[in-house]
Scaffold this motif. Structure first.
Motif, PDB file in Angstrom:
ATOM      1  N   ARG A   2       0.820  -1.202   0.000  1.00  0.00           N
ATOM      2  CA  ARG A   2       0.000   0.000   0.000  1.00  0.00           C
ATOM      3  C   ARG A   2       0.858   1.258   0.000  1.00  0.00           C
ATOM      4  NH1 ARG A   2      -4.645   1.678   4.461  1.00  0.00           N
ATOM      5  NH2 ARG A   2      -5.477   3.462   3.288  1.00  0.00           N
ATOM      6  N   SER A   3       1.885   1.293   0.845  1.00  0.00           N
ATOM      7  CA  SER A   3       2.773   2.460   0.899  1.00  0.00           C
ATOM      8  C   SER A   3       3.545   2.624  -0.401  1.00  0.00           C
ATOM      9  CB  SER A   3       3.758   2.318   2.067  1.00  0.00           C
ATOM     10  OG  SER A   3       3.082   2.243   3.291  1.00  0.00           O
ATOM     11  N   ARG A   4       3.970   1.499  -0.962  1.00  0.00           N
ATOM     12  CA  ARG A   4       4.725   1.536  -2.209  1.00  0.00           C
ATOM     13  C   ARG A   4       3.886   2.124  -3.332  1.00  0.00           C
ATOM     14  NH1 ARG A   4       4.758  -3.892  -4.476  1.00  0.00           N
ATOM     15  NH2 ARG A   4       5.670  -4.418  -2.470  1.00  0.00           N
ATOM     16  N   GLN A   5       2.661   1.637  -3.469  1.00  0.00           N
ATOM     17  CA  GLN A   5       1.840   2.107  -4.576  1.00  0.00           C
ATOM     18  C   GLN A   5       1.425   3.557  -4.389  1.00  0.00           C
ATOM     19  OE1 GLN A   5      -1.235  -0.769  -5.605  1.00  0.00           O
ATOM     20  NE2 GLN A   5       0.328  -1.930  -6.678  1.00  0.00           N
ATOM     21  N   ARG A  45       2.408   6.558  -7.076  1.00  0.00           N
ATOM     22  CA  ARG A  45       1.433   7.500  -7.638  1.00  0.00           C
ATOM     23  C   ARG A  45       1.844   8.947  -7.342  1.00  0.00           C
ATOM     24  NH1 ARG A  45      -2.225   3.320  -5.943  1.00  0.00           N
ATOM     25  NH2 ARG A  45      -2.620   4.377  -3.963  1.00  0.00           N
ATOM     26  N   ASP A  46       2.342   9.194  -6.127  1.00  0.00           N
ATOM     27  CA  ASP A  46       2.843  10.529  -5.792  1.00  0.00           C
ATOM     28  C   ASP A  46       4.030  10.902  -6.679  1.00  0.00           C
ATOM     29  OD1 ASP A  46       0.939  10.732  -3.826  1.00  0.00           O
ATOM     30  OD2 ASP A  46       2.308  10.306  -2.163  1.00  0.00           O
ATOM     31  N   GLY A  59       6.378  -1.619 -11.622  1.00  0.00           N
ATOM     32  CA  GLY A  59       5.798  -1.262 -10.331  1.00  0.00           C
ATOM     33  C   GLY A  59       4.909  -0.036 -10.415  1.00  0.00           C
ATOM     34  N   ILE A  60       5.358   0.969 -11.187  1.00  0.00           N
ATOM     35  CA  ILE A  60       4.537   2.171 -11.366  1.00  0.00           C
ATOM     36  C   ILE A  60       3.285   1.838 -12.165  1.00  0.00           C
ATOM     37  CG2 ILE A  60       4.444   4.447 -12.453  1.00  0.00           C
ATOM     38  CD1 ILE A  60       7.323   4.876 -11.716  1.00  0.00           C
ATOM     39  N   ALA A  61       3.435   1.037 -13.222  1.00  0.00           N
ATOM     40  CA  ALA A  61       2.263   0.658 -14.023  1.00  0.00           C
ATOM     41  C   ALA A  61       1.229  -0.057 -13.163  1.00  0.00           C
ATOM     42  CB  ALA A  61       2.694  -0.232 -15.194  1.00  0.00           C
ATOM     43  N   GLY A  98      -3.813   0.019  -9.810  1.00  0.00           N
ATOM     44  CA  GLY A  98      -4.337  -0.524  -8.564  1.00  0.00           C
ATOM     45  C   GLY A  98      -4.220  -2.028  -8.457  1.00  0.00           C
ATOM     46  N   PHE A  99      -3.201  -2.607  -9.113  1.00  0.00           N
ATOM     47  CA  PHE A  99      -3.039  -4.057  -9.114  1.00  0.00           C
ATOM     48  C   PHE A  99      -2.384  -4.548  -7.824  1.00  0.00           C
ATOM     49  CE2 PHE A  99      -2.843  -4.787 -14.011  1.00  0.00           C
ATOM     50  CZ  PHE A  99      -4.196  -4.482 -14.082  1.00  0.00           C
ATOM     51  N   THR A 100      -2.812  -5.700  -7.358  1.00  0.00           N
ATOM     52  CA  THR A 100      -2.194  -6.398  -6.236  1.00  0.00           C
ATOM     53  C   THR A 100      -1.959  -7.847  -6.649  1.00  0.00           C
ATOM     54  OG1 THR A 100      -4.251  -7.184  -5.242  1.00  0.00           O
ATOM     55  CG2 THR A 100      -3.550  -4.938  -4.666  1.00  0.00           C
ATOM     56  N   GLU A 101      -1.438  -8.658  -5.711  1.00  0.00           N
ATOM     57  CA  GLU A 101      -1.240 -10.079  -6.014  1.00  0.00           C
ATOM     58  C   GLU A 101      -2.556 -10.744  -6.423  1.00  0.00           C
ATOM     59  OE1 GLU A 101      -0.390  -8.520  -3.259  1.00  0.00           O
ATOM     60  OE2 GLU A 101       1.589  -9.115  -2.520  1.00  0.00           O
ATOM     61  N   ASP A 102      -3.652 -10.310  -5.807  1.00  0.00           N
ATOM     62  CA  ASP A 102      -4.952 -10.932  -6.078  1.00  0.00           C
ATOM     63  C   ASP A 102      -5.477 -10.628  -7.480  1.00  0.00           C
ATOM     64  OD1 ASP A 102      -4.962 -11.996  -3.544  1.00  0.00           O
ATOM     65  OD2 ASP A 102      -6.117 -10.343  -2.673  1.00  0.00           O
TER      66      ASP A 102
END
Length: 431
Positions: A195-198, A202-203, A298-300, A305-309
């Protein structure tokens, strides 16, 4: 971040060392926060460092560029003057040219920046032979894993490439590949919790639009540029027609030429990679649209809003295909400058829908790459590669076909065609 994470080896170091020994000016460009400043300060610690992010320093350079450079270089002897965020000054390039025109010493300046300070001036031509420009991209998987730079393209270009020359690839599961794609390659961001990474990624994009774009050209509609970035994240590894892109997105008020200008800005900021369409010069009709890849997976993923799920079988497993293709392209592209020969990267597609994801042109030799987001591979996955080399436009060249896939085995399918795990991109090569 762990202590060991701070100093992951960068494969560009030998190129930088060679550049400082052979050119008067070394120009290191690349995205913000990929480690350019850390790298040059570690390599050239005996030099003098200034940053044009400092408003006072920038004002002084703009007021008297030659005078400031002369003053800053006093008593440096054989050490370089390192200028960080060099693209912020509009007068710096011409002043540097005047200095190196009168002093032939190698390694006088090391410049870093998110875009090329010489790209919009006439100075670049006059610095031919005196300046080397290198690009530092986000970390590769090979660098993250402390593996040597990939020599896989040199291996594939050989007269007789053999699978035995490729060390057994690291066993990597589908979920491990997804983790690598989600993490991306920005040193200080990739190790954060998801969550922090994404949020940070985005920032980061917002900061690039607000700050770095203006260093290249004024943009009248920054909101439209931000929308375009989101749309390109969705379309990574796809062919793009600027007119169609404007129609398909919320950019309908933008003219095609403006969309093309915005795409060019994103390429110059190393956010996108553009693969032109390869042509053999034959008369048969080919698709000429370029293919665009997001430069950091990672930025893409953060923008989408992609996660492992996201990639589970009951969600959106197909989303992995384009991201994996971009991941493979990025690994190859970052390794190309360190190969023994110069290679150019393209894609290829014919009017009857035969296609090759990545085509590496080495002159008389071509490497044709397909990327498959599956743990299995079959002869059918080579049909376009084999047609291209036997009956298609590659028949007058020596062609090697590679299908990268998510399985564990390296396999041969005859006639210089191989299936390799994606992790072969960071395997040792005995060639």
């Amino acid at each position: 971040m762990s202590d060991t994470e701070d100093y992951l080896p960068r494969h560009l170091i030998p190129e930088l060392e060679d550049a400082i020994a052979s050119a008067r000016v070394v120009n290191l460009i690349g995205p913000r926060q990929v480690g350019k400043t850390t790298l040059v300060r570690d390599l050239f610690g005996n030099g003098r460092f200034i940053t044009l992010d400092d408003a006072a320093v920038l004002a002084a350079i703009e007021a008297d560029p030659e005078g400031q450079l002369t003053s800053l270089m006093e008593n440096l002897h054989h050490a370089p003057l390192i200028i960080d965020e060099a693209q912020r000054s509009k007068k710096l390039a011409l002043a540097i040219k005047r200095v190196v025109d009168t002093d032939r010493r190698k390694g006088q300046f090391v410049l870093t920046g998110s875009s090329n300070v010489f790209a919009t001036t006439d100075v670049a031509d006059s610095l031919a032979g005196r300046m080397r420009t290198l690009k530092l991209w986000p970390l590769t998987a090979a660098e993250v894993k402390r593996a040597p730079v990939s020599r896989l393209m040199d291996w594939a270009m050989q007269k007789n490439p053999r699978l035995g020359q490729v060390a057994d690839p690291e066993p990597v599961s589908r979920s491990d590949y997804i983790d690598l794609i989600l993490e991306g390659g920005f040193p200080e961001t990739r190790t954060l919790p998801l969550r922090s990474r994404q949020r940070q990624y985005r920032d980061y994009i917002d900061a690039v639009v607000e700050r770095d774009v203006a260093d290249i050209t004024p943009v009248r509609k920054p909101d439209a540029l931000r929308i375009l970035i989101d749309q390109m994240a969705v379309r990574s590894a796809q062919e793009i027609n600027a007119s169609e892109l404007a129609k398909l997105t919320k950019l309908t008020k933008l003219q095609r030429v403006t969309v093309e200008q915005y795409l060019d800005i994103l390429i110059r900021l190393s956010m996108l990679t553009k693969l032109g369409a390869w042509t053999s010069g034959e008369g048969k009709r080919k698709i000429k649209n370029p293919k665009y890849h997001f430069a950091d997976s990672g930025i893409a993923c953060a923008l989408r809003g992609f996660t492992e799920d996201t990639f589970t079988i009951d969600n959106n497993p197909q989303a992995l295909g384009g991201l994996l293709e971009s991941f493979v392209l990025n690994e190859i592209q970052r390794a190309v400058p360190m190969q023994d020969a110069d290679y150019r990267l393209y894609h290829w597609r014919s009017a009857d829908q035969r296609e090759i994801d990545i085509l590496v042109d080495g002159g008389s030799h071509l490497v044709c790459v397909e990327v498959k987001a599956s743990a299995s591979v079959s002869g059918d996955d080579f049909k376009h590669l084999k047609w291209f080399s036997k009956d298609g436009p590659g028949r007058s060249r020596t062609c090697t076909g590679i299908v990268f896939y998510l399985g564990q085995e390296k396999l041969t399918f005859g006639d210089r065609n191989f299936a390799l795990p994606v992790s072969a991109l960071w395997s040792d090569i005995d060639a």
